[in-house]
Design a protein around this motif. Structure first.
Motif, PDB file in Angstrom:
ATOM      1  N   PRO A 197     -19.102  -6.021 -51.521  1.00  0.00           N
ATOM      2  CA  PRO A 197     -18.986  -4.685 -50.966  1.00  0.00           C
ATOM      3  C   PRO A 197     -19.338  -4.594 -49.489  1.00  0.00           C
ATOM      4  O   PRO A 197     -18.981  -3.637 -48.836  1.00  0.00           O
ATOM      5  N   SER A 198     -20.021  -5.581 -48.925  1.00  0.00           N
ATOM      6  CA  SER A 198     -20.409  -5.480 -47.522  1.00  0.00           C
ATOM      7  C   SER A 198     -19.402  -6.140 -46.583  1.00  0.00           C
ATOM      8  O   SER A 198     -19.628  -6.183 -45.386  1.00  0.00           O
ATOM      9  N   THR A 199     -18.298  -6.657 -47.102  1.00  0.00           N
ATOM     10  CA  THR A 199     -17.304  -7.251 -46.218  1.00  0.00           C
ATOM     11  C   THR A 199     -16.644  -6.146 -45.392  1.00  0.00           C
ATOM     12  O   THR A 199     -16.469  -5.028 -45.872  1.00  0.00           O
ATOM     13  N   PRO A 200     -16.285  -6.440 -44.148  1.00  0.00           N
ATOM     14  CA  PRO A 200     -15.737  -5.392 -43.278  1.00  0.00           C
ATOM     15  C   PRO A 200     -14.382  -4.886 -43.743  1.00  0.00           C
ATOM     16  O   PRO A 200     -13.646  -5.579 -44.449  1.00  0.00           O
ATOM     17  N   VAL A 201     -14.077  -3.662 -43.300  1.00  0.00           N
ATOM     18  CA  VAL A 201     -12.812  -3.010 -43.646  1.00  0.00           C
ATOM     19  C   VAL A 201     -12.195  -2.466 -42.361  1.00  0.00           C
ATOM     20  O   VAL A 201     -12.886  -1.868 -41.531  1.00  0.00           O
ATOM     21  N   LEU A 202     -10.898  -2.662 -42.226  1.00  0.00           N
ATOM     22  CA  LEU A 202     -10.154  -2.082 -41.116  1.00  0.00           C
ATOM     23  C   LEU A 202      -9.345  -0.913 -41.638  1.00  0.00           C
ATOM     24  O   LEU A 202      -8.526  -1.075 -42.542  1.00  0.00           O
ATOM     25  N   LEU A 203      -9.588   0.271 -41.081  1.00  0.00           N
ATOM     26  CA  LEU A 203      -8.776   1.444 -41.387  1.00  0.00           C
ATOM     27  C   LEU A 203      -7.666   1.493 -40.350  1.00  0.00           C
ATOM     28  O   LEU A 203      -7.923   1.341 -39.149  1.00  0.00           O
ATOM     29  N   TYR A 204      -6.439   1.678 -40.802  1.00  0.00           N
ATOM     30  CA  TYR A 204      -5.285   1.645 -39.905  1.00  0.00           C
ATOM     31  C   TYR A 204      -4.258   2.677 -40.337  1.00  0.00           C
ATOM     32  O   TYR A 204      -4.289   3.176 -41.452  1.00  0.00           O
ATOM     33  N   ASP A 205      -3.333   2.980 -39.442  1.00  0.00           N
ATOM     34  CA  ASP A 205      -2.250   3.928 -39.711  1.00  0.00           C
ATOM     35  C   ASP A 205      -1.185   3.198 -40.524  1.00  0.00           C
ATOM     36  O   ASP A 205      -0.417   2.402 -39.979  1.00  0.00           O
ATOM     37  N   GLY A 206      -1.136   3.446 -41.814  1.00  0.00           N
ATOM     38  CA  GLY A 206      -0.223   2.744 -42.701  1.00  0.00           C
ATOM     39  C   GLY A 206       1.244   3.025 -42.440  1.00  0.00           C
ATOM     40  O   GLY A 206       2.104   2.247 -42.833  1.00  0.00           O
ATOM     41  N   ALA A 207       1.556   4.119 -41.754  1.00  0.00           N
ATOM     42  CA  ALA A 207       2.948   4.449 -41.462  1.00  0.00           C
ATOM     43  C   ALA A 207       3.419   3.837 -40.147  1.00  0.00           C
ATOM     44  O   ALA A 207       4.610   3.849 -39.855  1.00  0.00           O
ATOM     45  N   CYS A 208       2.517   3.280 -39.375  1.00  0.00           N
ATOM     46  CA  CYS A 208       2.827   2.755 -38.042  1.00  0.00           C
ATOM     47  C   CYS A 208       3.315   1.308 -38.126  1.00  0.00           C
ATOM     48  O   CYS A 208       2.619   0.442 -38.653  1.00  0.00           O
ATOM     49  N   ASP A 222      -7.051 -14.704 -40.321  1.00  0.00           N
ATOM     50  CA  ASP A 222      -8.363 -14.517 -40.942  1.00  0.00           C
ATOM     51  C   ASP A 222      -8.783 -15.768 -41.709  1.00  0.00           C
ATOM     52  O   ASP A 222      -8.379 -15.978 -42.850  1.00  0.00           O
ATOM     53  N   ARG A 223      -9.590 -16.592 -41.080  1.00  0.00           N
ATOM     54  CA  ARG A 223     -10.036 -17.851 -41.695  1.00  0.00           C
ATOM     55  C   ARG A 223     -10.905 -17.612 -42.928  1.00  0.00           C
ATOM     56  O   ARG A 223     -10.828 -18.345 -43.891  1.00  0.00           O
ATOM     57  N   GLU A 224     -11.759 -16.601 -42.850  1.00  0.00           N
ATOM     58  CA  GLU A 224     -12.653 -16.307 -43.981  1.00  0.00           C
ATOM     59  C   GLU A 224     -11.908 -15.655 -45.136  1.00  0.00           C
ATOM     60  O   GLU A 224     -12.308 -15.785 -46.283  1.00  0.00           O
ATOM     61  N   GLY A 225     -10.879 -14.910 -44.820  1.00  0.00           N
ATOM     62  CA  GLY A 225     -10.110 -14.221 -45.849  1.00  0.00           C
ATOM     63  C   GLY A 225     -10.879 -13.102 -46.521  1.00  0.00           C
ATOM     64  O   GLY A 225     -10.618 -12.772 -47.676  1.00  0.00           O
ATOM     65  N   SER A 226     -11.817 -12.488 -45.797  1.00  0.00           N
ATOM     66  CA  SER A 226     -12.622 -11.445 -46.424  1.00  0.00           C
ATOM     67  C   SER A 226     -12.422 -10.055 -45.823  1.00  0.00           C
ATOM     68  O   SER A 226     -12.855  -9.072 -46.426  1.00  0.00           O
ATOM     69  N   LEU A 227     -11.793  -9.952 -44.658  1.00  0.00           N
ATOM     70  CA  LEU A 227     -11.557  -8.635 -44.080  1.00  0.00           C
ATOM     71  C   LEU A 227     -10.628  -7.861 -45.011  1.00  0.00           C
ATOM     72  O   LEU A 227      -9.630  -8.388 -45.486  1.00  0.00           O
ATOM     73  N   ARG A 228     -10.997  -6.614 -45.281  1.00  0.00           N
ATOM     74  CA  ARG A 228     -10.194  -5.770 -46.154  1.00  0.00           C
ATOM     75  C   ARG A 228      -9.547  -4.668 -45.332  1.00  0.00           C
ATOM     76  O   ARG A 228      -9.931  -4.427 -44.198  1.00  0.00           O
ATOM     77  N   PHE A 229      -8.588  -3.990 -45.926  1.00  0.00           N
ATOM     78  CA  PHE A 229      -7.790  -3.009 -45.205  1.00  0.00           C
ATOM     79  C   PHE A 229      -7.619  -1.749 -46.031  1.00  0.00           C
ATOM     80  O   PHE A 229      -7.528  -1.820 -47.258  1.00  0.00           O
ATOM     81  N   ALA A 230      -7.559  -0.615 -45.341  1.00  0.00           N
ATOM     82  CA  ALA A 230      -7.284   0.662 -46.003  1.00  0.00           C
ATOM     83  C   ALA A 230      -6.574   1.562 -45.010  1.00  0.00           C
ATOM     84  O   ALA A 230      -6.895   1.567 -43.815  1.00  0.00           O
TER      85      ALA A 230
END
Length: 145
Positions: free
Chosen positions: A8-19, A33-41
């Motif tokens: 749950p503490s892995t970072p998250v990038l919020l982005y404009d999904g329509a862009c 992403d070498r670690e493969g842990s960044l998540r997206f929303a």
């Protein structure tokens, strides 16, 4: 789509999904992403709404948002150019070269960010809906909107 996450503490990038530009950037980040842990929303996801409820300064913001330690007591959010620089630091490698941009005052960086953001749909197009991630990375997306 909803995903449970064991870290749950892995970072998250919020982005404009329509862009289109934002979606291409997410694909580039996934490849780098070498670690493969960044998540997206997406900015219009349930996860983003939860983050906004904890950080009212994000209400109405149409910008990339990097969330460090999401949902934790030490959660931190970075917006606009600071979010992009956080991503570069996270990715490491040659991306760290872009950290030299910290020498530019934040108001100037953010002004440049806003100028680009104002024309991003003309540059990369606009999707009617957020594109569906491929099965191999789908678990890294927290979108539920």
């Amino acid at each position: 789509m909803k995903s449970t996450q064991s870290q749950p503490s892995t970072p998250v990038l919020l982005y404009d999904g329509a862009c289109g530009v934002c979606n291409h950037a997410v694909q580039a980040i996934l490849r780098s992403d070498r670690e493969g842990s960044l998540r997206f929303a997406a900015l219009d996801s349930d996860f983003a709404r939860g983050t906004t409820s904890r950080h009212p300064e994000l209400v109405g913001l149409d910008s990339a948002v990097y969330v460090r330690n999401p949902g934790q007591g030490n959660e931190a959010v970075y917006v606009r150019s600071a979010a992009l620089l956080q991503i570069a630091a996270y990715l490491g490698g040659w991306w760290r070269l872009t950290l030299a941009a910290y020498a530019i005052p934040a108001p100037v960086r953010d002004w440049l960010y806003e100028r680009f953001a104002a024309v991003r749909y003309r540059i990369g197009g606009r999707h009617d809906t957020c594109p569906i991630p491929t099965p191999d990375v789908r678990g890294r997306f927290l979108d539920t909107a």
